[in-house]
Design a protein around this motif. Sequence first.
Motif, PDB file in Angstrom:
ATOM      1  N   UNK A 106       8.729 -31.840   1.552  1.00 34.25           N
ATOM      2  CA  UNK A 106       7.602 -31.326   0.779  1.00 34.25           C
ATOM      3  C   UNK A 106       6.246 -31.631   1.388  1.00 34.25           C
ATOM      4  N   UNK A 107       6.114 -32.738   2.076  1.00 35.84           N
ATOM      5  CA  UNK A 107       4.822 -33.170   2.605  1.00 35.84           C
ATOM      6  C   UNK A 107       4.335 -32.315   3.763  1.00 35.84           C
ATOM      7  N   UNK A 108       3.043 -32.055   3.764  1.00 38.47           N
ATOM      8  CA  UNK A 108       2.374 -31.351   4.862  1.00 38.47           C
ATOM      9  C   UNK A 108       1.029 -32.028   5.069  1.00 38.47           C
ATOM     10  N   UNK A 109       0.504 -31.941   6.278  1.00 37.01           N
ATOM     11  CA  UNK A 109      -0.785 -32.566   6.545  1.00 37.01           C
ATOM     12  C   UNK A 109      -1.593 -31.768   7.536  1.00 37.01           C
ATOM     13  N   UNK A 110      -2.843 -32.149   7.614  1.00 33.97           N
ATOM     14  CA  UNK A 110      -3.748 -31.594   8.608  1.00 33.97           C
ATOM     15  C   UNK A 110      -4.413 -32.771   9.310  1.00 33.97           C
ATOM     16  N   UNK A 111      -4.455 -32.727  10.637  1.00 38.17           N
ATOM     17  CA  UNK A 111      -5.126 -33.742  11.446  1.00 38.17           C
ATOM     18  C   UNK A 111      -6.529 -33.243  11.747  1.00 38.17           C
ATOM     19  N   UNK A 112      -7.533 -34.035  11.393  1.00 41.37           N
ATOM     20  CA  UNK A 112      -8.927 -33.630  11.555  1.00 41.37           C
ATOM     21  C   UNK A 112      -9.562 -34.480  12.648  1.00 41.37           C
ATOM     22  N   UNK A 113      -9.896 -33.879  13.793  1.00 43.40           N
ATOM     23  CA  UNK A 113     -10.543 -34.625  14.882  1.00 43.40           C
ATOM     24  C   UNK A 113     -12.052 -34.741  14.632  1.00 43.40           C
ATOM     25  N   UNK A 114     -12.724 -35.479  15.503  1.00 41.34           N
ATOM     26  CA  UNK A 114     -14.184 -35.570  15.430  1.00 41.34           C
ATOM     27  C   UNK A 114     -14.757 -34.158  15.414  1.00 41.34           C
ATOM     28  N   UNK A 115     -15.800 -33.964  14.681  1.00 47.56           N
ATOM     29  CA  UNK A 115     -16.429 -32.643  14.634  1.00 47.56           C
ATOM     30  C   UNK A 115     -16.342 -31.994  13.279  1.00 47.56           C
ATOM     31  N   UNK A 116     -15.602 -32.598  12.357  1.00 45.68           N
ATOM     32  CA  UNK A 116     -15.594 -32.066  11.006  1.00 45.68           C
ATOM     33  C   UNK A 116     -14.356 -31.294  10.656  1.00 45.68           C
ATOM     34  N   UNK A 117     -14.442 -30.621   9.512  1.00 44.27           N
ATOM     35  CA  UNK A 117     -13.283 -29.914   8.985  1.00 44.27           C
ATOM     36  C   UNK A 117     -13.708 -28.617   8.327  1.00 44.27           C
ATOM     37  N   UNK A 118     -12.734 -27.779   8.103  1.00 39.30           N
ATOM     38  CA  UNK A 118     -12.944 -26.510   7.410  1.00 39.30           C
ATOM     39  C   UNK A 118     -12.995 -26.822   5.916  1.00 39.30           C
ATOM     40  N   UNK A 119     -14.202 -26.998   5.382  1.00 37.86           N
ATOM     41  CA  UNK A 119     -14.368 -27.419   3.993  1.00 37.86           C
ATOM     42  C   UNK A 119     -13.770 -26.413   3.019  1.00 37.86           C
ATOM     43  N   UNK A 120     -13.914 -25.130   3.291  1.00 41.45           N
ATOM     44  CA  UNK A 120     -13.374 -24.118   2.373  1.00 41.45           C
ATOM     45  C   UNK A 120     -11.854 -24.202   2.305  1.00 41.45           C
ATOM     46  N   UNK A 121     -11.193 -24.375   3.449  1.00 39.13           N
ATOM     47  CA  UNK A 121      -9.732 -24.474   3.459  1.00 39.13           C
ATOM     48  C   UNK A 121      -9.274 -25.754   2.774  1.00 39.13           C
ATOM     49  N   UNK A 122      -9.928 -26.870   3.073  1.00 40.41           N
ATOM     50  CA  UNK A 122      -9.546 -28.132   2.430  1.00 40.41           C
ATOM     51  C   UNK A 122      -9.759 -28.063   0.921  1.00 40.41           C
ATOM     52  N   UNK A 123     -10.854 -27.475   0.488  1.00 36.79           N
ATOM     53  CA  UNK A 123     -11.104 -27.353  -0.951  1.00 36.79           C
ATOM     54  C   UNK A 123     -10.019 -26.512  -1.618  1.00 36.79           C
ATOM     55  N   UNK A 124      -9.608 -25.441  -0.959  1.00 36.68           N
ATOM     56  CA  UNK A 124      -8.534 -24.600  -1.497  1.00 36.68           C
ATOM     57  C   UNK A 124      -7.233 -25.397  -1.613  1.00 36.68           C
ATOM     58  N   UNK A 125      -6.875 -26.145  -0.565  1.00 40.78           N
ATOM     59  CA  UNK A 125      -5.665 -26.961  -0.612  1.00 40.78           C
ATOM     60  C   UNK A 125      -5.754 -28.029  -1.698  1.00 40.78           C
ATOM     61  N   UNK A 126      -6.912 -28.675  -1.825  1.00 39.95           N
ATOM     62  CA  UNK A 126      -7.094 -29.712  -2.850  1.00 39.95           C
ATOM     63  C   UNK A 126      -6.920 -29.104  -4.237  1.00 39.95           C
ATOM     64  N   UNK A 127      -7.538 -27.967  -4.473  1.00 36.77           N
ATOM     65  CA  UNK A 127      -7.435 -27.298  -5.778  1.00 36.77           C
ATOM     66  C   UNK A 127      -5.977 -26.967  -6.097  1.00 36.77           C
ATOM     67  N   UNK A 128      -5.266 -26.405  -5.123  1.00 33.82           N
ATOM     68  CA  UNK A 128      -3.852 -26.072  -5.324  1.00 33.82           C
ATOM     69  C   UNK A 128      -3.019 -27.331  -5.557  1.00 33.82           C
ATOM     70  N   UNK A 129      -3.216 -28.340  -4.711  1.00 30.09           N
ATOM     71  CA  UNK A 129      -2.391 -29.555  -4.774  1.00 30.09           C
ATOM     72  C   UNK A 129      -2.601 -30.298  -6.089  1.00 30.09           C
TER      73      UNK A 129
END
Length: 138
Positions: A106-129
């Motif tokens: 069930x577990x999935x993850x995203x590795x975020x390197x220096x430089x930031x993240x796709x805030x819209x995608x992370x917000x969507x995943x957070x809302x769903x999760x």
Amino acid sequence: MSSPERPRMLAGGNPQIPKGDGEAPVRAYIEALDGWKREIVEGFDALVTRTVPGVKKAVRWNSPFYGVEGQGWFANVHCFTKYVKVTFFAGSKLAPEPPGRGKDPDGRWVDIPAGGFDAAQLEDWVRQAAALPGWHGR
């Protein structure tokens, strides 16, 4: 007046923070970080806080956990040398699925390197999760 001792940094630059519930241990984790790792974790924490009203926070196994009361944990964060890993415990049910996968079906993850993240995608995943039954630590 002496300043409080900084937490010990573990392999990969993850701070050793005692287990605890609430905002204070998560804040201690964030404040122990430097540079780009702090920016990413602080940004993710703020994103979760504004996206999930009443989010439950804790530190377990030297990592911040995020959950919904009565539903369990939906995500956690852990720092490594070259990236910050954001894990979604029911990530296989998210659309699109985060790219990282391991032994947990069930577990999935995203590795975020220096430089930031796709805030819209992370917000969507957070809302769903946050809307799904979470992990209860068993």
